[in-house]
Structures are given as C-alpha cells and as structure tokens.
Design an enzyme around this catalytic site. Structure first.
Site, mmCIF file in Angstrom:
data_model
loop_
_atom_site.group_PDB
_atom_site.id
_atom_site.type_symbol
_atom_site.label_atom_id
_atom_site.label_comp_id
_atom_site.label_asym_id
_atom_site.label_seq_id
_atom_site.Cartn_x
_atom_site.Cartn_y
_atom_site.Cartn_z
ATOM 1 N N ASP A 114 0.800 -1.218 0.000
ATOM 2 C CA ASP A 114 0.000 0.000 0.000
ATOM 3 C C ASP A 114 0.834 1.270 0.000
ATOM 4 O O ASP A 114 0.334 2.331 -0.383
ATOM 5 C CB ASP A 114 -0.948 0.001 1.205
ATOM 6 C CG ASP A 114 -2.110 -0.964 0.995
ATOM 7 O OD1 ASP A 114 -2.429 -1.277 -0.163
ATOM 8 O OD2 ASP A 114 -2.699 -1.414 1.990
ATOM 9 N N TYR A 136 -9.890 -0.374 3.001
ATOM 10 C CA TYR A 136 -9.360 -0.295 4.367
ATOM 11 C C TYR A 136 -8.949 1.123 4.727
ATOM 12 O O TYR A 136 -8.512 1.899 3.875
ATOM 13 C CB TYR A 136 -8.137 -1.202 4.516
ATOM 14 C CG TYR A 136 -8.405 -2.476 5.294
ATOM 15 C CD1 TYR A 136 -8.518 -2.455 6.672
ATOM 16 C CD2 TYR A 136 -8.519 -3.701 4.641
ATOM 17 C CE1 TYR A 136 -8.750 -3.624 7.392
ATOM 18 C CE2 TYR A 136 -8.751 -4.869 5.355
ATOM 19 C CZ TYR A 136 -8.869 -4.825 6.732
ATOM 20 O OH TYR A 136 -9.103 -5.966 7.441
#
Length: 770
Positions: A410, A494
């Site tokens: 990420d 998320y």
C-alpha cells in the site's frame, strides 16, 4: 562537519551549550508568522562567512561591532520542511520544460514530487543559527569561533516521472532557486541537477489511472454483457478497483503497466453511503493495460450469483437502516480553556521537554524529524533523526482466484500519503487541535492540497504513576498526558491511522489503527470456504495479514556527524540448576551486541521477553552504564506462507521482525523503490544486508516489521472496529532518574560524588530517590 573522532573511553554526558537558545517565550505561536524574530535572533548568534559561494558582503548586510558580516535576511523554509505548493509547481514546470519534444512533455505524468532531504550537516546548520531550536552547540567547535554561511543551500526536489508514451520511468533532481517568482506569476526558476531513466520498473499507480481504468472496464462490451448475466444493467452501480497485478510470473513483468481489477456492485445508485464492497462480483477475469487504457484479457469464467442485498450491509447511522441511533450517550467535552501546552513554529513542535519537526511525503505520509529531549542543563539530547512508516504489505491466505493475488504494497504501489484525507474536528480528533495541510502533485502535474491532513493534539492518558505509603496513608499520583501526531489514509476498502505518541516519561509509542471494510468474496448457495469466514448469506471474508515496516534512523545522544550507536539484543534467561540457583527461581537478562547486519536479522520472542537497545557507545549515565533507548515489541507475527510464496519474492523483508543497517542515503524502502510488478527477488533490505556491514559503532537504522493476522469475525461486518498494533521506544539508562517524577533541576547532572545520596523529599511531598 568534522569527522567522527576515534573511539574513546566512555564519558559522562554533561556537555553544556556554549550559547543557550532563546527563551521559548520569544518563539512565535502557531497563529503568528513562523519567520517572526528569526533575523533578530540569528543576528545575535552568527559570525557569518559564506562558505557555499564566498560572495562579497551583501549590500543589505550590516557590520557588527567587530566588523563581521551579519545576516539580516531571514530564511523562509527550513531544510526539512515539506515542499510547498509553489515549490511543487516550480519543480513540475522545470521538468516539463526540460522535455526534449512536445510529445515528451505531453506524455509526462508526475507520480511523486518530494523534498530531497539534505545531509545532517545542513540540518544542523539550520537548527544552530537559522531556525529553532537555535543551538550553536549542534556544530563542532573551531578555532576562532564557528564559520558559517550567510544563507542555507537551495532546497531540492526529487521527482518520479512516468512517460505515458514510452512507458519509461525517470527520476529528476531539481534545484529550487527562485520559487518566489512562480508565486508572483512569473516563470519558473528551477534548475535540473540530474535526470536518469530507471529501466525495468513500474512506478506507483495514481488516482487518475484508477478512474480511467474503471471507465475503460465499464465501457468494454463483453464486461457489460457479463454484468447483464448477473442481472446488472446500470453501470453506475458497478465499482472497479484497479489492483496492481503484483508479480506472479514473467507475464506480470514491468514491460507493460498492468492492473487486474476487482469488481463490486452497489445495490442503490443514488445512496452516497452505499457499501458496494458488500457485493463482490466473482468469476470475471480482467487484465487492463494501464498505459494505453485498453482491456488486454477478459474471461467470464464462472457465474456466481451476486450476494443478496443484506439489510446490515451499510455502515451509515441506524436511522437509515430502519433502526435508531444510541440515545444513552451523553456529550463528552474535551476542554483546554488556556490553550494547549504545545508550541508550533512552522513545522517545529515543542511540548514538555520534547521537540521535533513534522514532515510529510506522498509515499510514507507523516515523517518525524530531529527528535530530541531537553534534559536540564545537559541541554538538547537527540533520540532519533527520522521516524516513519515506509512500507506495508497485506497478503491474503485464500488460494482461490482472485484472492491469491491480493498482496498489496500500500505504500510502494499506491502511497500512504497520497491516500490521506482531511480530518474533522470532533470526529477524527478531539480537544485543541493544530492541523497541518499536505501538498501533492497529481498525475498530470497539477498541485493538490489535502487540508487538515495531519493532526497534532494532547490527550489525557490515565495514570502516569501512583504510590501510597501504608504507614502514613499519604498518596501521590500523577496523570499521564501525551502528545499525539497522526494522519489517516484510505486504501480502497481499508482505513489505516498512523500515530506517534510522545509521553512525559520519555517514551515514544508508534501505533497503527486498522479499520474500514473487509475485502470480500462471493459464495455459491450452500458453499463455505476453508480460508475465510462466512459473514452474511453468500458472502465470506478471506483470512489475511497486515504488515507494517517502521524505519527508525536513530541518533541516541549523537550530535550531527557522530556515529556512536550500536544495537544490543536482550533476552531473559532462566538460570541452570546448581549452586547459583538452589531455589530454582533465578533468572537474569543477558545482553548480546549485534555486531553485523547478518547477525542483526532477528525475530521477536515473547518467551524470553526479547527486546533491543540502541545505545551510545561513548556516553554513560551516573552509574557508568551506556545510555540508550530500547525497542519494546508489541504483539506481532510472521508471514503465514511457505517460503516459495510468490509475494515473498517482493516482500522478503517480512521474514524477520528486526533488521539493522548502517545509514546509507539511498536505502529508504525495504522492498526497493519500485515494488510494483517487480521481477527481482529480494530487492531492497534483503540485498543490502548481504554486505554484512559492521554495526559495532555506526549510524544506526532500525527496520521493525510488525503485523497482525486477521481471522474475520461476524462482528467485523459491515465495518471493522478499530484494531491497534504497535511498539514502544523507551529510555533505557538514558536518564539518571525517571522524568515522570518531580525531582530537583540538578538531578539529571549529578556527578559521581553525589551517587548514593539519601532520599530527599521534594517540595510537594514526593520522595525522589536520588
């Protein structure tokens, strides 16, 4: 800067500042001009000689009483300040203008524009004379006094540029010489210092590409037909998340810029808070060429019915789902009528005895620089030069398609900072808040600002310490207060909150809060999955892990130019039976110096209370022990995958919880700078440590890898309540007594003659054991 002296006998660290810094009361508040009084303060400290270019004295310079040139023009940006919007615009304009042809300039896409961080010596110069903390003692003494420049060297920007036409990635260094011209509408005045093409890589994806990919997939006729087979005609209901392909075979190589999207479908197109992740679309295989925005491969492999609309799917208020919100919670007010205890000067933060600087990058998000503790007459004691979260990896444990490909980087594939969002007072943060904005370039070179991106505030943290004397009945208690610096980012489904907490007893806590929405899969009627949890009819959540990498460039009691740190591993051992352990109850702490990089590849061990201490090799406390800071692990895990797992090609750094390296300027990202579609095995940290460099006395960088294994629960649906993981940096022999106790001001400077003094009562009745 002077080179580090040869190793000497440990000394008691009681250095005094040659010139004390100005009183904190003279420093401007955050509501005032951050450059206020800098010229005045600097002019009282500087004997100026321009060692960078040696020009004649400036016309507006004023000779001092001794005939020495004194700087009168204030510097506007500290060398570690994040790039301003104007600086980003100048950097982009400079690189675009350097394009060889109009086609090259039109094809430039700007992935990252970030400050090229200067050497420690430049930072020390700025902190000594140009900016707070205004401490000349940061620079080495020279005969005749310090020789310093009249100005700091120009700031520089580092740009990662993707050429959409040629599919090439390049890195540019631009000197930002005349940024003020751009702010007045003039032509850019940057200067290209260097540029190079980096072969065989793909830079991170961008939000512009995500939007274009979604539009491309939705317009693809076979995809529309596949959605009709699932009863969906309205493309406004469809969500396309363009996940990077990772690297699983040579077909994923970086010669093409690829994405394998995940598909989801909303229930209502006119509901802005509709949870589309509640209905994953299974069985459709898509491969998208992100360079040319065309679908390369498409296959409707298996028709899996869309999960039914679950009345519990949305995460909005109870009333929107036919229920009611809680009414039994009374208001809770966090009030500071006299204002906060922290002070802000630009990006420089003072709180209690702590001071540090705040930075921000598109990849890492929040960066903490120049962390130091003011320890009585010992002055400013450095703890760390730079703290940040440099990478995170989320591998999934379901071998079924498409979940086995879910192993997102990420930070390296997307960017934690670029995915940050504005924080809202009363929701994300409570109390007296100081916010900082963040500036980024978008894919096309424009400048975007995330307002209120970083939050700075104080928090009550319960009891700091307490003791009651049973003989007298007298009790003493102190409440704990901490200073918190944080930001929150959203990466697809998320949310991750990254927090650095500073405590009154000298601790620093790093904390990650995980929340948001699970990434789900659809099930056939009556089907279950071994590798996940069924959380609703036709819906399951695969097992997965979240790993974070904290990079900590330490500087425990080290001034700029010094490299006097080492790392010691501490394990608690049970004494063997025998005359040393006749009662079989003995245990002790055993230390081992980690002498080289390969020796310092270590894992957590809760059975031995394992922790690590970064200590200064030449500075001792009043008992003769070397001063240090220890890394105390929290809960942790290692990858639950076989060594041959494909994602471990790029994430080999997950195989150990701790790595230690000597500082090297280009060693910033544990999986290499470009992990996207990276075909190289073990690039980055795993490769660097093969040099097996000495760590016995070095400029130490800690890489701490910590993670959590997530076995989803029914209670994680529709949103996952916050889960917290992290670690502590704690003083270990760093102070002569606890900073949490009210002791006389001289306690931190006791010499050997004072050791063993009897207990002495403080003015408020607390017994301070000296």
């Amino acid at each position: 800067m002077a080179s580090a002296p040869e190793k000497a006998t440990p000394r008691l660290n009681n250095d005094k500042n040659t010139s004390p810094p100005p009183s904190s009361s003279s420093w401007p508040d955050s509501t005032l001009d951050p450059t206020r009084n800098r010229s005045t303060i600097a002019s009282t400290l500087i004997s100026a000689v321009d060692s960078f270019s040696d020009p004649p004295p400036a016309p507006n310079s004023t000779p001092s009483t001794k005939g020495i040139t004194v700087m009168t023009r204030a510097q506007t940006c500290h060398p570690l300040d994040p790039l301003s919007a104007a600086e980003i615009a100048v950097a982009v304009g400079t690189v675009r203008a350097a394009g060889a042809t109009p086609e090259v300039r039109d094809s430039m896409r700007f992935v990252e524009v970030v400050l090229l961080e200067p050497d420690k010596q430049v930072v020390a110069l700025a902190d000594a004379y140009f900016f707070p903390p205004f401490q000349p003692s940061l620079l080495p003494r020279t005969k005749g006094g310090p020789v310093i420049p009249t100005k700091l060297p120009p700031r520089k920007a580092r740009l990662v540029v993707y050429n959409k036409g040629s599919n090439e990635t390049s890195i540019w260094i631009v000197e930002l010489t005349q940024v003020h011209a751009a702010t007045r509408g003039g032509h850019h005045r940057g200067k290209v210092i260097s540029s190079k093409v980096v072969p065989d890589v793909q830079p991170p994806m961008d939000a512009v590409e995500y939007a274009e990919c979604e539009a491309t997939v939705k317009d693809f006729p076979p995809f529309r037909e596949a959605m009709k087979r699932r009863g969906i005609d309205d493309m406004d209901l469809v969500m396309v998340d363009a996940w990077c392909v990772g690297y699983h075979s040579e077909f994923d190589g970086p010669s093409r810029r690829l994405a394998k999207p995940l598909i989801f479908c909303r229930t209502e197109s006119d509901c802005p808070m509709e949870n589309g992740y509640a209905r994953p679309v299974e069985g459709i295989h898509i491969l998208v060429d992100m360079q040319n925005m065309v679908v390369l491969e498409f296959e409707d492999r298996k028709l899996v019915p869309l999960p039914p609309a679950d009345p519990l799917r949305n995460y909005t208020s109870g009333e929107t789902r036919g229920g009611v919100d809680r009414s039994d919670v009374k208001p809770l007010h966090i009030l500071q009528p006299e204002g906060p205890s922290f002070r802000v000067n630009g990006y420089f933060i003072q709180w209690q005895k702590w001071n540090f600087r705040i930075g921000f990058t598109p990849r890492e998000g929040l960066v903490i620089y120049s962390v130091a503790y003011i320890d009585g007459s010992r002055g400013r004691r450095p703890v760390a030069h730079r703290l940040s979260f440099v990478e995170m990896v989320v591998p999934y444990g379901d071998p079924n398609d498409p979940h086995y490909r879910k192993n997102a980087f990420d930070a390296g594939e997307d960017g934690l900072g670029k995915n940050a969002h504005s924080l809202k007072k009363g929701c994300d943060c409570l109390g007296y808040i100081k916010y900082f904005d963040a500036h980024f370039t978008n894919f096309n070179g424009g400048v975007e600002t995330i307002e209120n991106c970083v939050c700075l505030h104080e928090e009550d943290h319960g009891i700091l310490w307490k003791h009651q004397d049973w003989r007298t009945g007298l009790a003493e208690v102190r409440r704990s207060r901490r200073l918190t610096v944080s930001f929150i980012c959203t990466v697809a489904n998320y949310e991750y909150g990254f927090f650095w907490h500073f405590y009154q007893d000298g601790k620093i806590e790093a904390e990650v809060k995980l929340t948001g929405i699970l990434s789900l899969g659809a099930l056939q009627p009556g089907e279950t999955r071994k590798y996940g949890t069924t959380i609703a009819p036709g819906l399951y959540a695969p097992v997965h892990q979240h790993f974070f990498v904290a990079r900590m460039h330490m500087a425990v009691d080290c001034k700029p130019g010094e490299a006097f740190n080492q790392v010691v591993e501490v394990d608690v051992k049970v004494e063997e039976p025998g005359k040393e352990n006749v009662h079989n109850n003995a245990f002790y702490a055993e230390e081992r110096v980690l002498k080289s990089e390969l020796e310092a590849m270590r894992d957590c061990n809760p059975l031995s209370a394992r922790h690590w201490v970064v200590r200064n090799t030449r500075t001792v406390n009043r008992t003769g022990q070397l001063t240090g800071y220890k890394l105390v692990p929290g809960s942790n895990c290692l990858p639950l995958a076989r060594p041959e797992a494909k994602f471990l090609r790029r994430a080999a750094f997950l195989k150990h919880n701790l790595w230690v390296t000597p500082y090297a300027r280009d060693e910033m990202h544990p999986g290499g700078e470009f992990p996207n579609q990276n075909p190289r095995v073990g690039e980055g940290l795993v490769t660097w440590v093969k040099q097996n460099r000495s760590l016995e006395e070095a400029d130490i960088v800690l890489w701490y890898v910590f993670g959590v294994t997530h076995i989803p629960r029914l209670e994680d649906w529709p949103v996952m309540p916050v889960e917290r993981i992290g670690f502590m940096l704690m003083p270990h022999g760093f102070f002569n007594c606890s900073p949490a106790v009210d002791v006389p001001p001289s306690a931190s400077d006791l010499d050997d003659k004072e050791i063993g003094m009897p207990a002495k009562p403080s003015q408020n009745g607390v017994i301070a054991k000296l």
